[in-house]
Design an enzyme around this catalytic site. Structure first.
Site, PDB file in Angstrom:
ATOM      1  CG  ASP A  51      -2.212  -1.929   8.228  1.00 23.29           C
ATOM      2  OD1 ASP A  51      -1.015  -1.570   8.248  1.00 23.29           O
ATOM      3  OD2 ASP A  51      -2.676  -2.712   7.381  1.00 23.29           O
ATOM      4  CG  LEU A  97       4.232   2.318  -0.980  1.00 18.13           C
ATOM      5  CD1 LEU A  97       3.542   1.237  -1.795  1.00 18.13           C
ATOM      6  CD2 LEU A  97       4.609   3.495  -1.858  1.00 18.13           C
ATOM      7  CE  LYS A 130       2.132  -2.981   0.851  1.00 20.70           C
ATOM      8  NZ  LYS A 130       2.702  -4.048   1.690  1.00 20.70           N
ATOM      9  NE  ARG A 151      11.158  -0.860   3.883  1.00 27.06           N
ATOM     10  CZ  ARG A 151       9.832  -0.721   3.910  1.00 27.06           C
ATOM     11  NH1 ARG A 151       9.225  -0.045   2.952  1.00 27.06           N
ATOM     12  NH2 ARG A 151       9.110  -1.292   4.849  1.00 27.06           N
ATOM     13  CD  GLU A 188       8.462  -6.941  -1.091  1.00 23.83           C
ATOM     14  OE1 GLU A 188       8.014  -7.014   0.054  1.00 23.83           O
ATOM     15  OE2 GLU A 188       8.868  -5.862  -1.604  1.00 23.83           O
ATOM     16  CE  LYS A 330      -1.382  -3.626   3.841  1.00 21.43           C
ATOM     17  NZ  LYS A 330      -0.839  -3.086   5.101  1.00 21.43           N
ATOM     18  CB  CYS A 453       5.805 -39.458  21.514  1.00 17.61           C
ATOM     19  SG  CYS A 453       5.878 -41.254  21.587  1.00 17.61           S
TER      20      CYS A 453
END
Length: 715
Positions: A51, A97, A130, A151, A188, A330, A453
């Site tokens: 962001d 968005l 969200k 998408r 989603e 956010k 190992c």
């Protein structure tokens, strides 16, 4: 995860030429991160760092609008679809968005909406969590699911219809009345936190790749080429939006009415979604959901605000890559600073040695964190999976003050080191070259980041899985001694290594197996008889049962056939192990092993490492002392009609079992494969043969019935 960047010039001081260069750098970096996130399902930086890059890009473009071009990330969405799936054009673009990071930015959004619509007050807003997952579009025609697509870049996605049909939350047929003839419904795909942890545990136990967070695991699970893999993953789906609609199922549709309709149509709609009548209501929801964030069963990374009335949404429209009528608020990255007190090594069931940071307790996002994963040796050194520096190349040391972040709200990890607070005497961490559990030496194969190992037969951390492997069908295959019995006997301390299985009978006066629930004198007598029957074993089964890394059934047979007898095999392996050095192995015994057709360096080195560990030799000697005979390998014939040919068996065989058919073919010199290709010589088809038979016919491969196969091999 942190962004790997040099100190960036102050935007206020940028000239147009310098801004052009900086924009090019930012665009390339963001495009790379978009590909990693949308196509590879493997983000390289945190959401907060990403962001920050986007906000810098937007700020420079706002100062120099003449430098904006159509290929800029501010004008596009996501990333182009990955290769491997059919492409799907979205009838209505799936745009991303705009983001808000502060309360006043949300207030500005609401004011812009009010002014654009020329209203006296801010219109009603729907606030929804969200979800941190993978966006999906579902196309229904006459109520039936006909296509599902990711998408992608917002305009073109990937066709994942077959995979989506395995998700229980996605109805194949819409319920109720007022079903539009055509509708594109969106939402989603995600994974619950507890399901993610369970999946990662299974992945680790199977020696498969583990996922960084629930979002990556959901995306990776949905985009599998093998639909059965997707079906085995616990994917969920929240519906919250729509694209193309031939008509709406109600008059004067609104966002919250449509969500109610989605619920009635058979979808799962997030119960946290709330209708807000003011900015204050929306921000109160944001704070409330933020407080609940840690306790929610799924990951969220913010709140989405949408104008409720759909006619208002239509009037507001879109700007470049996002709608004017919605915005994402956010959450700030959940981080805290603490001291790394110690680095411990955990040994997994497959021998993988994973470093774990022991931290001074600190609260991150409402959860007390005391441990954080350090992944592997390279991560501690400041090196990423691609060999590039992470954390600006800064290593992690005991005593460091570190910044801890809960990645995806689940796995705490160290994202940076506060160098100003590093103790003067802090030493670089040296990864142990011996297993902390059993003391066996550890190896790190070329091209891998993990140390393992080598004490396969004796390491307590690996014991249960190794013992299960030892008694599996292709190994000793002891009737009545399966996974559950191994777990029980190991938990009680009765079976710690393979030889212990063969001493159970001698110790039973003390153990009293017949007193266990589900056992009796007859079942115990049968178990001991089955164990005694396996005191005579074929060489290839013994080699496979040892659980040597990279030595599966096929390689075990190659080794057994090459050396022929147990004595020859052990003599050669010990000679090769004795000559092993850090610089390599040039002994005749090693070269002979390495030159076996189908073996190669990786397998040869793993076999030698096994025999170079004295504890393995001790456990093997104890096992061999309990066996009465190791049968020499039956050499494959070279004078048969199928010698050197590749054969595939498919369908239900009536004259022999699949294992019998495979063993007979291999004795006659044939290679038995599991799939059909151009290199296949024969496909032997039984009843109900499926896709393999179809592929064989398409490729022109000779197809035989069971009788024709028996005639060919002269049986």
């Amino acid at each position: 995860m942190t962004a790997k960047t040099k100190p960036a010039p102050d935007i206020a001081t940028l000239t147009k030429p310098k801004a052009k260069v900086e924009l090019m750098r930012l665009r390339l970096e963001i495009e790379g991160h978009d590909k990693a996130y949308y196509q590879d399902d493997a983000p390289k930086i945190s959401d907060a760092d990403y962001d920050a890059l986007r906000r810098r890009l937007e700020a420079i473009e706002q100062k120099f609008p003449e430098l904006v071009n159509a290929s800029s990330p501010t004008q596009t969405v996501g990333a182009a679809p990955a290769r491997g799936f059919a492409k799907v054009q979205h009838a209505v673009p799936m745009l991303s968005l705009g983001n808000a990071f502060a309360d006043d930015e949300v207030a500005e959004f609401a004011l812009r909406v009010q002014r654009f619509l020329k209203l006296d007050d801010v219109p009603a807003i729907v606030a929804e969590p969200k979800i941190d997952g993978l966006s999906l579009s579902l196309r229904y025609e006459n109520g039936e699911l006909v296509r599902a697509a990711t998408r992608g870049d917002g305009f073109t996605g990937e066709d994942v219809t077959a995979n989506v049909r395995t998700i229980k939350d996605v109805p194949n047929t819409l319920k109720g009345k007022h079903i539009p003839a055509t509708c594109e419904l969106r939402g989603e795909v995600y994974m619950l936190k507890q399901d993610f942890l369970a999946l990662n545990k299974r992945q680790e136990e199977a020696n498969e790749t583990v996922f960084a967070n629930p979002r990556n695991s959901a995306a990776g699970s949905l985009r599998q080429k093998d639909v059965t893999v997707t079906a085995s993953r616990p994917l969920k789906f929240f519906a919250y939006a729509w694209g193309e609609m031939s008509d709406y199922p109600m008059e004067e549709p609104t966002q919250h009415k449509m969500l109610q309709w989605l619920d009635h149509a058979g979808f799962v709609v997030n119960p946290e979604i709330t209708l807000c009548h003011s900015v204050e209501d929306a921000l109160a929801f944001y704070r409330r959901i933020g407080e609940k964030r840690a306790s929610l069963p799924y990951d969220i990374d913010g709140v989405v605000y949408k104008v409720d009335r759909l006619d208002y949404q239509e009037r507001l429209g879109f700007v470049s890559r996002s709608p004017r009528w919605a915005i994402a608020h956010k959450f700030a990255a959940e981080q805290a600073t603490t001291v790394l007190e110690k680095i411990d090594i955990q040994v997994g069931r497959t021998g993988a040695m994973t470093p774990v940071a022991r931290l001074q307790p600190v609260t991150v996002g409402g959860v007390v964190v005391q441990n954080a994963t350090l992944h592997n040796e390279d991560y501690i050194k400041g090196i990423g999976n691609d060999g590039e520096p992470i954390r600006d190349g800064v290593d992690i040391r005991e005593g460091d003050t570190v910044v801890v972040q809960r990645a995806g709200d689940v796995i705490p990890q160290i994202v940076s080191v506060v160098m100003e607070k590093r103790p003067a005497g802090a030493e670089p961490y040296h990864f142990p070259h011996k297993c902390p559990v059993c003391g066996s030496h550890a190896v790190r194969e070329e091209g891998e980041a993990v140390w393992r190992c080598t004490g396969a037969l004796i390491c307590p951390a690996q014991a249960v899985e190794r013992l299960k492997h030892f008694v599996s069908r292709l190994a000793f295959d002891i009737d009545g001694l399966g996974e559950k019995q191994i777990e029980l006997f190991h938990e009680r301390g009765w079976v710690q290594e393979p030889a212990d299985i063969f001493t159970l009978k001698a110790r039973n006066a003390e153990l009293k197996l017949e007193q266990l629930e589900g056992y009796g004198e007859t079942s115990v007598r049968n178990l001991f008889a089955a164990i005694d029957a396996r005191r005579s074993i074929e060489l290839h089964r013994l080699v496979f049962a040892l659980g040597i890394r990279h030595v599966g059934e096929g390689n075990a047979k190659l080794l057994a056939r090459h050396y022929g007898t147990l004595d020859a095999f052990l003599s050669a392996m010990r000679a090769a192990a004795d000559a092993q050095t850090e610089e390599g192995n040039t002994s005749e015994a090693y070269q002979d092993l390495d030159n076996i057709a189908g073996i190669g360096d990786v397998v040869a080195e793993a076999v030698v490492e096994f025999f170079a560990e004295e504890r393995n030799i001790k456990a093997l000697d104890a096992l061999l002392a309990e066996l009465t005979e190791v049968l020499p390998a039956e050499q494959a014939r070279r004078d048969t009609a199928v010698a050197g040919k590749t054969v595939v068996f498919t369908g239900s065989l009536s004259k022999f079992t699949r294992d019998e058919a495979k063993a007979a073919a291999e004795r006659l010199g044939a290679k038995v494969a599991g799939s059909v290709s151009k290199k296949t010589d024969y496909v032997v088809a039984g009843e109900d043969a499926g896709s393999k038979l179809t592929k064989a016919k398409d490729l022109g491969v000779t197809v035989l019935t069971e009788d024709e196969w028996l005639a060919l091999i002269g049986n």
